[in-house]
Scaffold this motif. Structure first.
Motif, PDB file in Angstrom:
ATOM      1  N   VAL A 149       0.844  -1.187   0.000  1.00 58.16           N
ATOM      2  CA  VAL A 149       0.000   0.000   0.000  1.00 58.16           C
ATOM      3  C   VAL A 149       0.881   1.239   0.000  1.00 58.16           C
ATOM      4  O   VAL A 149       1.501   1.571   1.015  1.00 58.16           O
ATOM      5  N   ALA A 150       0.960   1.918  -1.132  1.00 56.20           N
ATOM      6  CA  ALA A 150       1.744   3.152  -1.236  1.00 56.20           C
ATOM      7  C   ALA A 150       0.776   4.331  -1.204  1.00 56.20           C
ATOM      8  O   ALA A 150       0.292   4.803  -2.222  1.00 56.20           O
ATOM      9  N   ARG A 151       0.434   4.752  -0.002  1.00 60.71           N
ATOM     10  CA  ARG A 151      -0.543   5.825   0.134  1.00 60.71           C
ATOM     11  C   ARG A 151      -0.188   6.664   1.351  1.00 60.71           C
ATOM     12  O   ARG A 151       0.199   6.132   2.391  1.00 60.71           O
ATOM     13  N   ALA A 152      -0.315   7.975   1.182  1.00 62.55           N
ATOM     14  CA  ALA A 152      -0.036   8.875   2.294  1.00 62.55           C
ATOM     15  C   ALA A 152      -1.158   8.807   3.322  1.00 62.55           C
ATOM     16  O   ALA A 152      -2.306   8.536   2.986  1.00 62.55           O
ATOM     17  N   GLY A 153      -0.815   9.065   4.570  1.00 64.82           N
ATOM     18  CA  GLY A 153      -1.831   9.090   5.614  1.00 64.82           C
ATOM     19  C   GLY A 153      -1.345   8.387   6.867  1.00 64.82           C
ATOM     20  O   GLY A 153      -0.240   7.837   6.921  1.00 64.82           O
ATOM     21  N   ILE A 154      -2.189   8.396   7.880  1.00 65.18           N
ATOM     22  CA  ILE A 154      -1.866   7.730   9.144  1.00 65.18           C
ATOM     23  C   ILE A 154      -1.938   6.222   8.937  1.00 65.18           C
ATOM     24  O   ILE A 154      -2.952   5.697   8.465  1.00 65.18           O
ATOM     25  N   ILE A 155      -0.878   5.530   9.284  1.00 64.96           N
ATOM     26  CA  ILE A 155      -0.767   4.108   8.975  1.00 64.96           C
ATOM     27  C   ILE A 155      -1.911   3.293   9.575  1.00 64.96           C
ATOM     28  O   ILE A 155      -2.416   2.355   8.942  1.00 64.96           O
ATOM     29  N   ASP A 156      -2.357   3.645  10.785  1.00 66.36           N
ATOM     30  CA  ASP A 156      -3.449   2.899  11.415  1.00 66.36           C
ATOM     31  C   ASP A 156      -4.733   3.005  10.598  1.00 66.36           C
ATOM     32  O   ASP A 156      -5.459   2.023  10.428  1.00 66.36           O
ATOM     33  N   ASN A 157      -5.034   4.206  10.115  1.00 63.67           N
ATOM     34  CA  ASN A 157      -6.251   4.402   9.321  1.00 63.67           C
ATOM     35  C   ASN A 157      -6.164   3.687   7.981  1.00 63.67           C
ATOM     36  O   ASN A 157      -7.160   3.131   7.492  1.00 63.67           O
ATOM     37  N   ILE A 158      -4.974   3.714   7.370  1.00 65.90           N
ATOM     38  CA  ILE A 158      -4.792   3.009   6.101  1.00 65.90           C
ATOM     39  C   ILE A 158      -4.995   1.514   6.298  1.00 65.90           C
ATOM     40  O   ILE A 158      -5.651   0.843   5.493  1.00 65.90           O
ATOM     41  N   MET A 159      -4.458   0.979   7.385  1.00 63.90           N
ATOM     42  CA  MET A 159      -4.604  -0.435   7.677  1.00 63.90           C
ATOM     43  C   MET A 159      -6.074  -0.800   7.888  1.00 63.90           C
ATOM     44  O   MET A 159      -6.558  -1.814   7.383  1.00 63.90           O
ATOM     45  N   ARG A 160      -6.787   0.039   8.623  1.00 66.95           N
ATOM     46  CA  ARG A 160      -8.212  -0.235   8.841  1.00 66.95           C
ATOM     47  C   ARG A 160      -8.965  -0.256   7.514  1.00 66.95           C
ATOM     48  O   ARG A 160      -9.853  -1.100   7.301  1.00 66.95           O
ATOM     49  N   THR A 161      -8.638   0.672   6.628  1.00 69.10           N
ATOM     50  CA  THR A 161      -9.297   0.728   5.328  1.00 69.10           C
ATOM     51  C   THR A 161      -8.998  -0.527   4.518  1.00 69.10           C
ATOM     52  O   THR A 161      -9.893  -1.105   3.886  1.00 69.10           O
ATOM     53  N   GLN A 162      -7.747  -0.965   4.536  1.00 71.14           N
ATOM     54  CA  GLN A 162      -7.381  -2.163   3.785  1.00 71.14           C
ATOM     55  C   GLN A 162      -8.130  -3.388   4.291  1.00 71.14           C
ATOM     56  O   GLN A 162      -8.604  -4.206   3.501  1.00 71.14           O
ATOM     57  N   ILE A 163      -8.261  -3.515   5.598  1.00 73.89           N
ATOM     58  CA  ILE A 163      -8.992  -4.649   6.162  1.00 73.89           C
ATOM     59  C   ILE A 163     -10.485  -4.515   5.872  1.00 73.89           C
ATOM     60  O   ILE A 163     -11.152  -5.490   5.502  1.00 73.89           O
ATOM     61  N   ARG A 164     -11.008  -3.316   6.024  1.00 76.44           N
ATOM     62  CA  ARG A 164     -12.445  -3.097   5.792  1.00 76.44           C
ATOM     63  C   ARG A 164     -12.851  -3.452   4.374  1.00 76.44           C
ATOM     64  O   ARG A 164     -13.931  -4.010   4.142  1.00 76.44           O
ATOM     65  N   ASP A 165     -11.982  -3.161   3.410  1.00 83.32           N
ATOM     66  CA  ASP A 165     -12.330  -3.377   2.011  1.00 83.32           C
ATOM     67  C   ASP A 165     -11.947  -4.758   1.499  1.00 83.32           C
ATOM     68  O   ASP A 165     -12.242  -5.102   0.351  1.00 83.32           O
TER      69      ASP A 165
END
Length: 247
Positions: A149-165
């Protein structure tokens, strides 16, 4: 932190979200912004296309118009397409239902997510060279971890999004990694199919935490990847209700 290696990897794979995901991002953005104020959006920001991952403003505007045609958005005063000056826009009731489904992970993408400890000289190549190709060839799903995942942002929120989707989550418990256990719990809470894996020697000697040792766990050995992959794919097919006669 942006490092040279990270930047090289990002530039080597500059893929944008798919148009379908960009459309979902429009719904998420409008829903998030409307929830804050309770008012419809009077105007989209000039960098709206960047926010949703679209290649340009015109493409973002066309997606928004198509969402209006599908009755997910209501747009009362569209502006010029090349400016994406989308004014007085809001979610319809169907749009809000889609927004809630997206936020709670009820709509999944065509990929799985794997939670694991990084930097292990055996596990890392085993996942990259054996597990990920097996999942892709076996059920047609990509298997991603946070390094993909090469995306800017807070790592915790990015991780939650990846799991959610994700359509499903695989969790490696070989190292009793606290982060992997947390990610498993988050996925379980969203109602995602969660499959546990563990290195055979560790599992035979000490099992896993008592909250998971009764759950379906596929044990692996890096020298016997074929039998592991067969069991993994069979378990994923059962979990996702995928059967060869239907595909």
């Amino acid at each position: 932190m942006i490092t040279t290696d990270w930047l090289r990897g990002f530039l080597a794979n500059p893929s944008l979200p798919s148009p379908a995901m960009q459309a979902i991002n429009i719904i998420r953005y409008i829903g998030d912004e409307t929830s804050k104020s309770g008012e419809q959006l009077s105007k989209m920001p000039v960098d709206f296309h960047s926010i949703i991952g679209a290649p340009n403003r015109r493409f973002a505007a066309r997606l928004a118009e198509q969402l209006c045609e599908r009755k997910l958005l209501s747009l009362t005063n569209p502006g010029p397409r090349d400016c994406v000056d989308l004014r007085n826009i809001e979610l319809t009731l169907d749009g809000w239902e889609r927004y809630e489904a997206e936020k709670t992970g009820k709509v999944s993408g065509k990929y799985g997510f794997i939670a694991m400890k990084f930097g292990d000289p055996i596990l890392d190549p085993f996942v990259e060279d054996t597990v990920k190709p097996a999942v892709r060839d076996g059920i047609g799903y990509d298997l991603l971890d946070m390094r993909n995942v090469a995306r800017a942002g807070i790592i915790d929120n990015i991780m939650r999004t990846q799991i959610r989707d994700a359509a499903f989550v695989i969790v490696d418990l070989t190292h009793d990694n606290s982060g992997a256990y947390w990610e498993a719990g988050y996925a379980e809470g969203l109602g995602k199919p969660v499959l546990y894996i563990c290195e055979k020697g560790k599992f035979d000697e000490a099992k896993t935490h008592f909250d998971t040792n009764h759950c379906t766990t596929v044990v692996w050995g890096h020298q016997d990847g074929d039998s592991f992959c067969q069991e993994l794919i069979a378990t994923l097919r059962r979990s996702l209700d995928l059967f060869s006669e239907r595909h």
